[in-house]
Design a protein around this motif. Sequence first.
Motif, short mmCIF file in Angstrom:
data_model
loop_
_atom_site.label_atom_id
_atom_site.label_comp_id
_atom_site.label_asym_id
_atom_site.label_seq_id
_atom_site.Cartn_x
_atom_site.Cartn_y
_atom_site.Cartn_z
N PRO A 1 18.67 13.77 30.41
CA PRO A 1 17.86 13.90 31.62
C PRO A 1 16.47 13.71 31.96
O PRO A 1 15.94 13.22 32.83
CB PRO A 1 18.79 14.89 32.41
N GLN A 2 16.03 14.68 31.19
CA GLN A 2 14.43 14.91 31.07
C GLN A 2 13.82 13.69 30.37
O GLN A 2 12.50 13.76 30.18
CB GLN A 2 14.06 16.18 30.69
N GLY A 3 14.55 12.93 29.73
CA GLY A 3 13.78 11.75 28.60
C GLY A 3 13.59 12.57 27.39
O GLY A 3 14.05 12.23 26.49
N ARG A 4 12.72 13.63 27.50
CA ARG A 4 12.66 14.41 26.19
C ARG A 4 12.62 15.85 26.86
O ARG A 4 12.12 16.04 28.02
CB ARG A 4 11.09 14.18 25.49
N ASP B 1 13.79 8.83 22.65
CA ASP B 1 13.59 7.72 23.21
C ASP B 1 14.59 6.53 22.51
O ASP B 1 14.49 5.23 23.22
CB ASP B 1 12.23 6.95 22.78
N SER B 2 15.26 6.78 21.60
CA SER B 2 16.08 5.62 20.95
C SER B 2 17.21 4.89 21.70
O SER B 2 17.41 3.80 21.63
CB SER B 2 16.47 6.25 19.54
N TRP B 3 17.81 5.66 22.72
CA TRP B 3 18.55 5.13 23.88
C TRP B 3 17.61 4.84 24.81
O TRP B 3 17.27 5.68 25.38
CB TRP B 3 19.85 5.98 23.95
N GLU B 4 17.55 3.65 25.31
CA GLU B 4 16.82 3.43 26.59
C GLU B 4 17.74 3.97 27.80
O GLU B 4 19.17 4.16 27.73
CB GLU B 4 16.52 1.86 26.57
N ASP B 5 16.89 4.32 28.96
CA ASP B 5 17.79 5.06 29.90
C ASP B 5 19.01 4.25 30.35
O ASP B 5 20.10 4.77 30.72
CB ASP B 5 16.63 4.97 31.29
N ASP B 6 19.08 2.77 30.41
CA ASP B 6 20.08 2.01 31.08
C ASP B 6 20.93 1.35 29.69
O ASP B 6 21.54 0.43 29.79
CB ASP B 6 19.51 0.91 31.79
N ALA B 7 20.80 2.06 28.57
CA ALA B 7 21.71 1.68 27.29
C ALA B 7 23.18 1.89 27.70
O ALA B 7 24.00 1.24 27.21
CB ALA B 7 21.04 2.11 26.07
N GLY C 1 19.16 18.87 32.30
CA GLY C 1 17.91 18.55 32.43
C GLY C 1 17.01 19.79 32.49
O GLY C 1 15.77 19.68 33.25
N ARG C 2 17.30 20.76 31.84
CA ARG C 2 16.43 21.92 31.92
C ARG C 2 16.09 22.71 30.56
O ARG C 2 15.59 23.63 30.31
CB ARG C 2 17.31 23.00 32.30
N ALA C 3 16.07 21.75 29.42
CA ALA C 3 15.74 22.46 28.09
C ALA C 3 14.19 22.16 27.80
O ALA C 3 13.48 21.10 28.23
CB ALA C 3 16.62 21.26 26.98
N GLY C 4 13.79 23.22 27.27
CA GLY C 4 12.23 23.29 26.70
C GLY C 4 12.25 23.62 25.41
O GLY C 4 13.03 24.33 24.83
N TRP C 5 11.42 22.97 24.46
CA TRP C 5 11.47 23.17 23.08
C TRP C 5 10.06 23.99 22.77
O TRP C 5 9.15 23.33 22.90
CB TRP C 5 11.40 22.02 22.41
N ASN C 6 10.15 25.34 22.36
CA ASN C 6 9.07 26.08 21.93
C ASN C 6 8.79 25.51 20.16
O ASN C 6 9.48 26.16 19.48
CB ASN C 6 9.16 27.55 22.12
N ILE C 7 7.76 24.92 20.18
CA ILE C 7 7.69 24.33 18.73
C ILE C 7 7.08 25.05 18.02
O ILE C 7 5.84 25.47 18.05
CB ILE C 7 6.70 23.01 19.02
N VAL C 8 7.74 25.63 16.94
CA VAL C 8 7.00 26.56 15.87
C VAL C 8 7.29 26.13 14.47
O VAL C 8 8.25 25.29 14.15
CB VAL C 8 7.79 27.89 15.99
#
Lengths: 447, 447
Positions: B205-208, B161-167, B116-123
């Motif tokens: 882990p972070q959802g997104r 989001d396409s897999w719900e957390d409890d899928a 759960g440590r990913a960040g996306w710098n959107i360019v």
Amino acid sequence: MRQLNLNLFVYPAGHHEAAWRFRGAEPHRVLDITYYQELARRAEEATFDAVFFADGPSLPDNVRYASRFRLEPFTWLSALAMATSRIGLIATASTTYLEPYNLARLFASLDHLSGGRAGWNIVTTGAPQAAQNFGLDEHPEHASRYARADEFVRVVSALWDSWEDDALVIDPESGVFADDAKIHPIEHAGEWLRVRGPLNTPRIPQGRPVYVQAGSSEDGKAFAARHAEAIFTAHQTLGNARAFYADVKARVKAEGRDPDLVKVLPGISPFIGSTEAEALALQKEFDELTQPEYSLRQLRQLLGVDLSGHDLDGPVPREKLPTHEQRGYGSRFQVVVDIIDRERPTIRQLLHRLAGARGHWVTAGTPEQIADRMQEWFLGGAADGFNVMPPYLNGGFDAFADEVVPILRRRGLFRTAYEGSTLRSHYGLPRPASQYGSLSGGGLRAR
Amino acid sequence: MRQLNLNLFVYPAGHHEAAWRFRGAEPHRVLDITYYQELARRAEEATFDAVFFADGPSLPDNVRYASRFRLEPFTWLSALAMATSRIGLIATASTTYLEPYNLARLFASLDHLSGGRAGWNIVTTGAPQAAQNFGLDEHPEHASRYARADEFVRVVSALWDSWEDDALVIDPESGVFADDAKIHPIEHAGEWLRVRGPLNTPRIPQGRPVYVQAGSSEDGKAFAARHAEAIFTAHQTLGNARAFYADVKARVKAEGRDPDLVKVLPGISPFIGSTEAEALALQKEFDELTQPEYSLRQLRQLLGVDLSGHDLDGPVPREKLPTHEQRGYGSRFQVVVDIIDRERPTIRQLLHRLAGARGHWVTAGTPEQIADRMQEWFLGGAADGFNVMPPYLNGGFDAFADEVVPILRRRGLFRTAYEGSTLRSHYGLPRPASQYGSLSGGGLRAR
């Protein structure tokens, strides 16, 4: 003496479709990187050539009853590279759904960070549902996928060559960081792709990653003959494996390449027991964990017909199957038809037969018997080594590493220590020279 | 109490263009993953929020006199994830030159393997030479790049989001591996993209990943207001930084979002000495290592005019510069023009001014002075934290970590220990819920 090449084919809970239900599996760790690190370390202790990850850019059907999600190979293998120091790292990547510049960068970086251990399993992506994840109405047909793949390999080879080996200077005194005369735009403009280059990464330790290929169709074999340095393949019998081996080696020779520098590696999924009866009982335990609803859907994908209305304990209705021509490409179809014609199984027996490793060779026996069978294929002109596909992980691999590998080593069939630290060195492959190395001057400096 | 967010912006030998020539740099390790692992570990010891890698899919011009190659962020950060356990990992990735399905997979995997440590710098990728690596005749224009980016973010958000957390069920007893009613095709068909989904990876882990953005153009600010959770920006003065900060926070509010959940993080490149004179002498030593042939080419890219015929010790010929309108987009252009108008530098002085961090804030002083200036921006409505850009590595970061961080901690401005283990927790951001979570049933099961 010629020795086996052995890869560990990693599949989340193991290669048997019911592996995740087996008492010895660890299905709750299938997303835990430490689980895969342990596995890669074990494979390195066993002096395996490589770990290998299959891949595809879509979610396969039939997700309810088995582990069907995908681990993205570049990220996953980069993490495994940090837990190991010698073992090769083979990533599957698609020439249909990746841009060559992006793919070239990912492999270049994997090779740099692993110190020269990257291998590329070149696929054109057979799954039709992938197209819909990439804005396409229809899945590109087989022949055009292979035509693009051929051009794609030439493009990325040029990108990996675009920095000569000595382009990086890094001389603080003179102030020259890179010799721009030795960095070359590739200026590719072909039928499928236009890529200017150069790559934005200095040349990689291996020159290029090792090229691996797994298609067994006519197009696939022709492609392999031109490009592959290792070939993954699926055979159920020594006879079929031997015919494939001879065919591929002859095609490689016809292309003017050295057949010894193309390793043919069939899959093997071994159930191992201290007696043959114990091994067969283990296999039976797996078969009983299969779920017909799942297995029938898998079979439908392979054969193109739905057998779910039929008595599972009745014979496979041979007359309902399509012909090879109707089924089109897909060599795995032929593997299944051969099983049906050779063994005349009931539907349930066929489902069990395929549950092990999706058409690959499944065999149960003592460590000695498994070693005997591998030796027979290896010395009998059917294999240069194997893609080892444990029915369950990590225990199924432990049994192979602890019990089969020592026998192969005692027989002189497998290394006892690594001689080099790159995947090329494990496979005995030369490091390719840059195609731009013979040019004098030019490069970016000339512009 | 509100605290600073600090990222380490990693650039091979450091952010000063002559860093690789400095006596304290380690330019021969710029391709050595252990060098970056040491750096990431040091940043984690200093309880930084994240390490950050810039990126672009082309080789920049002007490669002879400086380190200009690129490290592929996904592979590199996956390897750094294995050397650390808490620090965030921010990868730059392009909405113009990656397919959304591929990008979504790479970030999903990075987030899984890092816990759960990913960040996306959107360019959207500004470099025109990138287009030629991807089969395009022309670089897509600014507005259409941003229009695609907007749709792209909606697509990948839906994929994540396409897999719900409890899928993911993984119940060996019942035989259910995944609840296919909780796995959703996204069925996106928009102006720029068509993607069916679902993603082939369970929810992360972070959802997104954390959404980061760095464009300061009008389009860039509008985009940030809609999507960004952290904003990287470049300012030379407190006044400019404050104006930008107020503008962006107001735009965020106008979009109906909470301004406190969007972190504004200007770059800072600090030269640190035990006295101010020592810090200034260090900066001067770097300036003297610059190479005018390189610096003038860089300036030409920023300004659009070539000043190489002029006396380096004469004034910048203000009348030769294009207007902001002529120059079009590119907020960095305005930063440079502001320096010229404010400071009236000679050409050489301007080259030195920009050599530090390509237009970012360069400041020299004692640890106390650096901390004072950061505090002034932080408390003065100009920053929620900083993107720290050491002039050289690893030594330049050690000076910051060992001498500035303790002062910030003593003042209560920066954490002394991590409270959580995800990048979202470091930034104080909520975990997004899946947009499909409220649907009852449906998903793949319905088909």
